[in-house]
Design a protein around this motif. Structure first.
Motif, PDB file in Angstrom:
ATOM      1  N   LYS A 159      46.991  34.019  40.411  1.00  0.00           N
ATOM      2  CA  LYS A 159      46.698  33.233  39.215  1.00  0.00           C
ATOM      3  C   LYS A 159      45.318  32.582  39.245  1.00  0.00           C
ATOM      4  N   GLU A 175      40.525  29.221  37.581  1.00  0.00           N
ATOM      5  CA  GLU A 175      41.929  29.513  37.279  1.00  0.00           C
ATOM      6  C   GLU A 175      42.029  30.131  35.889  1.00  0.00           C
ATOM      7  N   ARG A 178      47.661  30.140  31.855  1.00  0.00           N
ATOM      8  CA  ARG A 178      49.035  30.360  32.301  1.00  0.00           C
ATOM      9  C   ARG A 178      49.638  31.579  31.592  1.00  0.00           C
ATOM     10  N   ILE A 181      49.178  37.249  35.432  1.00  0.00           N
ATOM     11  CA  ILE A 181      49.123  37.519  36.868  1.00  0.00           C
ATOM     12  C   ILE A 181      48.051  38.573  37.106  1.00  0.00           C
TER      13      ILE A 181
END
Length: 269
Positions: A159, A175, A178, A181
């Motif tokens: 992630k 990052e 959300r 992957i």
């Protein structure tokens, strides 16, 4: 008598020339029939690459890098890795080998010059993620690549993406949003291409990340009907990328302008 002696020398020189040409012709024919083989002693050895001059082979076995002379079959250089090898990748221009290695519970990023197998960098992955706000405990390196010109390396975990410069020793960490992957990364002309799964749309995506890693990832293209993108392989100039996805599926992607061509391997491959 002098003329006769001179004529004799000319005849001998001509015969020598004919002999040399015949000898070269025979040697050429013999060389075309000779197949050079390299009997590598390690049964679990994996071929990584051949050097740009076609004189050397690089293999890896038992967490050790080997450099072989193709003509003699001799190992002329070996380098024992510090950790257990988890991932290895060749840079697009065949200048570096990049590795993901594990020592105990810790993961390390390794960079080695292909010419002499000397270590150019060896960095602990925790040093990238320690300052991250939403640190992911999973530190496994999924994929790695390097921009040979700038010295920047990008590594992807599930992630997040981390960056390291082998020249300036600078470190960065990024990052992704959300619900995604990551599986693979490759250097492109003006940044990085990162591949992974977008669970929101349930498809495989490729995002572009800037060289600095500070800008939000930009989704470039998505693929439906694929379960997983396992590897991205960029051309030396970063203009083209081969995308390895699923079984017998290879996607050829032109980066600028963006254009894709799907290729399928033969049934007997």
């Amino acid at each position: 008598m002098h003329n006769q002696y001179k004529k004799t020398l000319q005849v001998l020189a001509f015969r020598k020339c004919i002999f040399c040409l015949s000898f070269l012709l025979v040697c050429s024919q013999l060389n075309s029939q000779v197949e050079l083989t390299l009997n590598i002693p390690q049964s679990n050895a994996r071929l990584i690459t051949r050097d740009l001059k076609g004189k050397m082979l690089i293999t890896v076995a038992n967490n050790t890098l080997f450099r072989w002379d193709i003509r003699t079959g001799r190992c002329i250089r070996q380098f024992k890795l510090a950790g257990n090898l988890k991932k290895i990748k060749l840079s697009a221009g065949k200048k570096y080998l990049i590795t993901a290695e594990q020592e105990g519970d810790d993961y390390f990023l390794g960079v080695y010059n292909l010419e002499d197998l000397k270590e150019a960098a060896y960095v602990k992955v925790d040093s990238f993620t320690a300052s991250a706000k939403n640190y992911i405990s999973e530190r496994k390196i999924e994929n790695i690549d390097i921009n040979e010109t700038t010295g920047w390396i990008a590594g992807v975990m599930e992630k997040s993406v981390f960056f390291y410069n082998i020249f300036s020793k600078e470190k960065k960490f990024s990052e992704i949003p959300r619900g995604n992957i990551l599986y693979a990364v490759a250097a492109c002309q003006d940044g990085w291409l990162v591949a992974g799964h977008n669970f929101k749309n349930n498809n495989q995506c490729i995002w572009k990340i800037s060289n600095t890693g500070t800008d939000p990832p930009e989704e470039l293209i998505s693929f439906t009907g694929y379960k997983n993108i396992t590897e991205l392989i960029s051309s030396p100039a970063g203009q083209y990328v081969l995308i390895v996805a699923d079984y017998k599926k290879i996607i050829f992607l032109q980066y600028s302008p963006l254009k894709q061509l799907e290729l399928s391997l033969p049934e007997d491959f």
